[in-house]
Design an enzyme around this catalytic site. Structure first.
Site, PDB file in Angstrom:
ATOM      1  N   LEU A   7       0.797  -1.257   0.098  1.00 25.00           N
ATOM      2  CA  LEU A   7      -0.108  -0.050  -0.016  1.00 25.00           C
ATOM      3  C   LEU A   7       0.827   1.344   0.019  1.00 25.00           C
ATOM      4  O   LEU A   7       1.424   1.537   0.939  1.00 25.00           O
ATOM      5  CB  LEU A   7      -0.921  -0.001   1.256  1.00 25.00           C
ATOM      6  CG  LEU A   7      -2.019  -0.931   1.211  1.00 25.00           C
ATOM      7  CD1 LEU A   7      -2.884  -1.036   2.519  1.00 25.00           C
ATOM      8  CD2 LEU A   7      -3.004  -1.012   0.022  1.00 25.00           C
ATOM      9  N   GLY A   9      -0.011   4.286  -0.580  1.00 28.87           N
ATOM     10  CA  GLY A   9      -0.772   5.526  -0.262  1.00 28.87           C
ATOM     11  C   GLY A   9      -1.614   6.169  -1.217  1.00 28.87           C
ATOM     12  O   GLY A   9      -2.295   7.175  -1.174  1.00 28.87           O
ATOM     13  N   ASP A  12      -3.890   3.659  -6.683  1.00 34.60           N
ATOM     14  CA  ASP A  12      -3.781   2.210  -7.589  1.00 34.60           C
ATOM     15  C   ASP A  12      -3.630   0.999  -6.635  1.00 34.60           C
ATOM     16  O   ASP A  12      -4.154   0.044  -6.905  1.00 34.60           O
ATOM     17  CB  ASP A  12      -2.421   2.346  -8.495  1.00 34.60           C
ATOM     18  CG  ASP A  12      -2.781   3.431  -9.526  1.00 34.60           C
ATOM     19  OD1 ASP A  12      -3.767   3.430 -10.084  1.00 34.60           O
ATOM     20  OD2 ASP A  12      -1.800   3.803  -9.966  1.00 34.60           O
ATOM     21  N   MET A  32       5.783   0.634   2.746  1.00 27.56           N
ATOM     22  CA  MET A  32       7.195   0.526   2.784  1.00 27.56           C
ATOM     23  C   MET A  32       7.707   1.914   2.998  1.00 27.56           C
ATOM     24  O   MET A  32       7.442   3.021   2.322  1.00 27.56           O
ATOM     25  CB  MET A  32       7.832   0.041   1.169  1.00 27.56           C
ATOM     26  CG  MET A  32       7.533  -1.464   1.184  1.00 27.56           C
ATOM     27  SD  MET A  32       8.069  -2.021  -0.475  1.00 27.56           S
ATOM     28  CE  MET A  32       6.720  -1.127  -1.653  1.00 27.56           C
ATOM     29  N   CYS A 101      14.080  -0.131  -8.056  1.00 27.75           N
ATOM     30  CA  CYS A 101      13.232  -0.160  -6.837  1.00 27.75           C
ATOM     31  C   CYS A 101      12.270  -1.480  -7.013  1.00 27.75           C
ATOM     32  O   CYS A 101      12.351  -2.244  -6.048  1.00 27.75           O
ATOM     33  CB  CYS A 101      12.240   0.933  -6.935  1.00 27.75           C
ATOM     34  SG  CYS A 101      11.333   1.000  -5.284  1.00 27.75           S
ATOM     35  N   CYS A 202      11.276   9.442  -6.758  1.00 23.68           N
ATOM     36  CA  CYS A 202      10.546   9.876  -5.499  1.00 23.68           C
ATOM     37  C   CYS A 202      11.412  10.252  -4.248  1.00 23.68           C
ATOM     38  O   CYS A 202      11.125  10.984  -3.330  1.00 23.68           O
ATOM     39  CB  CYS A 202      10.064   8.171  -4.935  1.00 23.68           C
ATOM     40  SG  CYS A 202      11.326   6.735  -4.488  1.00 23.68           S
TER      41      CYS A 202
END
Length: 372
Positions: A7, A9, A12, A32, A101, A202
């Site tokens: 999840l 946040g 999707d 995470m 990632c 990110c």
């Protein structure tokens, strides 16, 4: 199955977890935490994995009625994704941190921890499809493009490998559009239904990639040269340049013939940035290494007709490809421009992902290859 839903946040991942519940799975949500700064905040739609995202993930889990945990993977993220990003730029290459990632965090650290805790698979909100097929080599799982070509993320998932593909679930692969997913989230009472998508890197939430590199790698002055080695100017760090770049070269003007200059090559050994005319950017002979192959029914050693893609949202190009050990070679039907070492080269057969490798060299057929 007992599945671990990642999840983030966002909308999707929340809808993906909801669909996993609908499919009858026993779902546990996990967020995470990837940033070392627990107080990091989003800037509009820039960045992800912030304190706001953790709160949104918790609220989504509450609405869905599933257990929710936060796992601190910031150390693994820094030592793999961020370190690779810095090392690659320092070496004159152009990395894709989303690929790394997926490789090191979402389908390595997260999945491995989940399997150790007794989970059967990981559910994510990626837009890609997994299908079951039977052929001469027996039963297999295949990774395919998503139903929505605008949201397709198969390019950044190709690195996961067949073992992790077997333990992954992508419930949004058949979603016709992002608007459809948002409408579904709203109908389910998920407050993230209108949340903007995150974009950019990110861990560079302000979008200033060059500033981030400069803060981590420091100033490394060197020369900007033409293909013959003549010095045209200076730079503060070769890591700030990538093949195909036109703007921000720090030169007083175009070439003597009036044509614009582009970055042709970054040479970390000599700390030089090579610039020249656009026609020198065109390549059709690609060599990549660190191959991850998903299609065990496509044998190594022989040339195969396929399509290759070298950017996450780039256009696939028809090509002949051959896999030999760790190396993947692609002869393109038409040249591409601005190809940089470090980019992912993903091989497709229609919508199916055959495999992936990291670009090492490129050139023109009949003219030999060069490190780009």
């Amino acid at each position: 199955m007992r599945v671990l839903a990642a999840l983030s946040g966002g909308v999707d991942s929340a809808v993906a977890a909801a669909r996993a519940l609908d499919a009858g799975h026993d779902v546990v949500g996990v967020h995470m935490a990837l940033s070392r700064s627990r107080a990091q905040h989003r800037t509009g739609s820039r960045g992800c994995c912030s304190i706001e995202d953790a709160g949104d993930a918790r609220r989504a889990a509450d609405v869905l009625g599933i257990p929710y945990y936060v796992w601190d993977l910031s150390e693994e993220f820094e030592e793999t994704v961020v370190a690779d990003f810095l090392d690659e730029y320092a070496a004159g290459r152009t990395p894709n941190p989303c690929v790394r990632c997926n490789e090191h965090i979402k389908f390595s650290a997260l999945l491995d921890r989940g399997l150790a805790l007794g989970f059967d698979a990981v559910v994510t909100g990626h837009y890609a499809r997994i299908t079951e097929a039977t052929g001469p080599t027996g039963h297999r799982r295949e990774l395919h493009r998503s139903a929505d070509p605008l949201k397709d993320q198969s390019y950044v998932l190709a690195v996961m490998g067949p073992e992790r593909l077997a333990r992954s679930i992508f419930p949004l692969g058949d979603a016709p559009s992002k608007d459809h997913v948002r409408a579904e989230a709203a109908a389910r009472g998920l407050s993230v239904s209108a949340k903007p998508d995150s974009y950019d890197i990110c861990f560079v939430a302000d979008g200033d990639t060059q500033g981030f590199l400069r803060s981590r790698l420091g100033a490394r002055p060197g020369a900007v040269v033409d293909p013959d080695g003549a010095v045209l100017g200076e730079h503060e760090g070769a890591y700030a340049f990538t093949v195909g770049q036109r703007k921000g070269l720090g030169l007083p003007g175009p070439a003597p013939d009036g044509r614009p200059r582009y970055v042709l090559e970054v040479r970390p050994a000599s700390n030089e940035v090579v610039v020249g005319p656009a026609e020198l950017l065109s390549v059709d002979d690609l060599t990549a290494t660190a191959t991850v192959w998903l299609a065990d029914d496509v044998p190594a050693g022989s040339w195969t007709g396929a399509e290759v893609q070298v950017r996450a949202h780039g256009e696939p190009v028809p090509a002949r490809v051959r896999r030999t050990g760790d190396e993947l070679r692609a002869h393109l039907d038409r040249p591409l421009r601005g190809i940089a070492p470090g980019q992912s080269l993903v091989v497709y057969a229609g919508t199916r992902v055959l495999g992936q490798a990291t670009l090492a060299r490129a050139g023109r057929l009949g003219a030999g290859t060069r490190t780009v």
